[in-house]
Design a protein around this motif. Sequence first.
Motif, PDB file in Angstrom:
ATOM      1  N   VAL A   1     -22.136  12.446   9.368  1.00 49.45           N
ATOM      2  CA  VAL A   1     -20.726  12.190   9.679  1.00 49.45           C
ATOM      3  C   VAL A   1     -20.093  13.406  10.339  1.00 49.45           C
ATOM      4  O   VAL A   1     -19.320  13.290  11.295  1.00 49.45           O
ATOM      5  CB  VAL A   1     -19.951  11.798   8.397  1.00 49.45           C
ATOM      6  N   GLY A   2     -20.439  14.595   9.857  1.00 51.70           N
ATOM      7  CA  GLY A   2     -19.827  15.829  10.356  1.00 51.70           C
ATOM      8  C   GLY A   2     -20.191  16.169  11.784  1.00 51.70           C
ATOM      9  O   GLY A   2     -19.404  16.788  12.497  1.00 51.70           O
ATOM     10  N   ILE A   3     -21.385  15.777  12.214  1.00 54.57           N
ATOM     11  CA  ILE A   3     -21.807  16.085  13.586  1.00 54.57           C
ATOM     12  C   ILE A   3     -20.888  15.395  14.588  1.00 54.57           C
ATOM     13  O   ILE A   3     -20.468  15.996  15.577  1.00 54.57           O
ATOM     14  CB  ILE A   3     -23.272  15.682  13.813  1.00 54.57           C
ATOM     15  N   GLY A   4     -20.566  14.138  14.325  1.00 56.53           N
ATOM     16  CA  GLY A   4     -19.637  13.420  15.184  1.00 56.53           C
ATOM     17  C   GLY A   4     -20.244  12.856  16.462  1.00 56.53           C
ATOM     18  O   GLY A   4     -19.539  12.237  17.255  1.00 56.53           O
ATOM     19  N   ASP A   5     -21.528  13.069  16.703  1.00 58.45           N
ATOM     20  CA  ASP A   5     -22.165  12.559  17.918  1.00 58.45           C
ATOM     21  C   ASP A   5     -22.619  11.115  17.776  1.00 58.45           C
ATOM     22  O   ASP A   5     -22.958  10.471  18.767  1.00 58.45           O
ATOM     23  CB  ASP A   5     -23.386  13.419  18.280  1.00 58.45           C
ATOM     24  N   PHE A   6     -22.647  10.602  16.566  1.00 60.00           N
ATOM     25  CA  PHE A   6     -23.141   9.246  16.330  1.00 60.00           C
ATOM     26  C   PHE A   6     -21.989   8.253  16.366  1.00 60.00           C
ATOM     27  O   PHE A   6     -20.861   8.572  15.998  1.00 60.00           O
ATOM     28  CB  PHE A   6     -23.851   9.163  14.977  1.00 60.00           C
ATOM     29  N   SER A   7     -22.293   7.038  16.757  1.00 60.68           N
ATOM     30  CA  SER A   7     -21.257   6.006  16.791  1.00 60.68           C
ATOM     31  C   SER A   7     -21.027   5.454  15.390  1.00 60.68           C
ATOM     32  O   SER A   7     -21.851   5.585  14.495  1.00 60.68           O
ATOM     33  CB  SER A   7     -21.680   4.873  17.733  1.00 60.68           C
ATOM     34  N   VAL A   8     -19.897   4.804  15.240  1.00 61.06           N
ATOM     35  CA  VAL A   8     -19.549   4.201  13.959  1.00 61.06           C
ATOM     36  C   VAL A   8     -20.542   3.096  13.607  1.00 61.06           C
ATOM     37  O   VAL A   8     -20.859   2.896  12.436  1.00 61.06           O
ATOM     38  CB  VAL A   8     -18.106   3.657  14.013  1.00 61.06           C
ATOM     39  N   LYS A   9     -21.051   2.407  14.617  1.00 59.72           N
ATOM     40  CA  LYS A   9     -22.019   1.330  14.374  1.00 59.72           C
ATOM     41  C   LYS A   9     -23.340   1.862  13.819  1.00 59.72           C
ATOM     42  O   LYS A   9     -24.101   1.112  13.235  1.00 59.72           O
ATOM     43  CB  LYS A   9     -22.276   0.545  15.662  1.00 59.72           C
ATOM     44  N   PHE A  10     -23.616   3.130  13.999  1.00 62.21           N
ATOM     45  CA  PHE A  10     -24.805   3.736  13.400  1.00 62.21           C
ATOM     46  C   PHE A  10     -24.479   4.358  12.049  1.00 62.21           C
ATOM     47  O   PHE A  10     -25.242   4.214  11.093  1.00 62.21           O
ATOM     48  CB  PHE A  10     -25.391   4.811  14.326  1.00 62.21           C
ATOM     49  N   ILE A  11     -23.353   5.049  11.963  1.00 57.84           N
ATOM     50  CA  ILE A  11     -23.009   5.811  10.756  1.00 57.84           C
ATOM     51  C   ILE A  11     -22.826   4.910   9.541  1.00 57.84           C
ATOM     52  O   ILE A  11     -23.354   5.200   8.462  1.00 57.84           O
ATOM     53  CB  ILE A  11     -21.736   6.659  10.990  1.00 57.84           C
ATOM     54  N   ILE A  12     -22.091   3.828   9.692  1.00 59.15           N
ATOM     55  CA  ILE A  12     -21.804   2.973   8.533  1.00 59.15           C
ATOM     56  C   ILE A  12     -23.081   2.373   7.940  1.00 59.15           C
ATOM     57  O   ILE A  12     -23.312   2.502   6.730  1.00 59.15           O
ATOM     58  CB  ILE A  12     -20.755   1.896   8.890  1.00 59.15           C
TER      59      ILE A  12
END
Length: 111
Positions: free
Chosen positions: A47-58
């Motif tokens: 989550v902290g990196i911020g490079d990933f999309s919400v569709k991946f993180i959740i």
Amino acid sequence: MENEQVKNPNLRAHHDYRRKKSAKEMQVQVITFALMIFLTIVAFIAVGIGDFSVKFIIPFILLLAVIQVGFQLYYFMHASQKGHELPMIFMYSAVIIAFVTVLAFVTIIWW
């Protein structure tokens, strides 16, 4: 107690067996706890990196949460030990019912 163990070698053997078994269980719990801390750190980093999309993180965080729930059940709540079969049947039944309920509501709302 020490006098009884000297007189009865079976009691001493049982005591040694229980101590070794307890040490092994504690080792497994410490390793499991370390893995859970590691999974939590991985989730925070993702989550902290911020490079990933919400569709991946959740889904990723939900997967890590499911893995941690499994660790909690099997190692910290001793569900993997003998004699816990009936409670595990109830747990599995609850998971299946919850999954079917969520699937039904998602189907009703999105389709």
